[in-house]
Design a protein around this motif. Structure first.
Motif, PDB file in Angstrom:
ATOM      1  N   THR A  28       0.848  -1.193   0.000  1.00 25.02           N
ATOM      2  CA  THR A  28       0.000   0.000   0.000  1.00 25.02           C
ATOM      3  C   THR A  28       0.882   1.240   0.000  1.00 25.02           C
ATOM      4  OG1 THR A  28      -1.752  -1.137   1.220  1.00 25.02           O
ATOM      5  CG2 THR A  28      -1.814   1.266   1.229  1.00 25.02           C
ATOM      6  N   LYS A  47       0.338   5.487  -0.050  1.00 21.60           N
ATOM      7  CA  LYS A  47      -0.566   6.639   0.019  1.00 21.60           C
ATOM      8  C   LYS A  47       0.261   7.876  -0.299  1.00 21.60           C
ATOM      9  CE  LYS A  47      -3.355   9.311   3.274  1.00 21.60           C
ATOM     10  NZ  LYS A  47      -3.739   9.443   4.692  1.00 21.60           N
ATOM     11  N   THR A  82       0.292  11.906  -0.751  1.00 21.32           N
ATOM     12  CA  THR A  82      -0.423  13.139  -0.441  1.00 21.32           C
ATOM     13  C   THR A  82       0.386  14.297  -1.004  1.00 21.32           C
ATOM     14  OG1 THR A  82      -1.234  12.156   1.609  1.00 21.32           O
ATOM     15  CG2 THR A  82      -1.421  14.548   1.396  1.00 21.32           C
ATOM     16  N   ILE A  93      -4.242   6.686  -3.270  1.00 22.04           N
ATOM     17  CA  ILE A  93      -3.897   5.446  -2.579  1.00 22.04           C
ATOM     18  C   ILE A  93      -3.740   4.341  -3.614  1.00 22.04           C
ATOM     19  CG2 ILE A  93      -4.637   3.711  -0.910  1.00 22.04           C
ATOM     20  CD1 ILE A  93      -6.131   5.968   0.556  1.00 22.04           C
TER      21      ILE A  93
END
Length: 100
Positions: free
Chosen positions: A71, A73, A75, A82
């Motif tokens: 995973t 993510k 930003t 994601i």
């Protein structure tokens, strides 16, 4: 490369490492217990503005004896992306002949 501090991300102790390449500077955070990379922070220029980009990686799983994060993510300003990996394949279909 410079050790900046021992800090915490979401209750997990991490080492904050400063990485400098020429004039570019970024920070990498490694889990103090596992040694896994958990975050990368860097400032990028976009349309004349500085934007801090944060990449959090997690959900490490073993694939052929190597731990891979499944995973990510990302930003960047108000945008959040994601990415979830469901399958990691290493050199599948690659032979030595491909490098000759």
């Amino acid at each position: 490369i410079e050790l900046v501090s021992l800090t915490s991300i979401e209750g997990v102790d991490v080492y904050k490492i400063k990485v400098t390449k020429g004039e570019d500077e970024s920070f990498r955070y490694y889990d103090a217990k596992t040694g896994y990379l958990v975050r990368t922070e860097k400032t990028v220029e976009a349309q004349g503005q500085s934007i801090v980009t944060v990449e959090d990686v997690s959900d490490y799983k073993e694939v052929n004896g190597v731990m891979f994060p499944h995973t990510t993510k990302i930003t960047a300003g108000p945008q959040v992306l994601i990415l979830n990996s469901t399958d990691v394949k290493i050199n599948e279909g690659v032979t030595e002949a491909d490098f000759n």
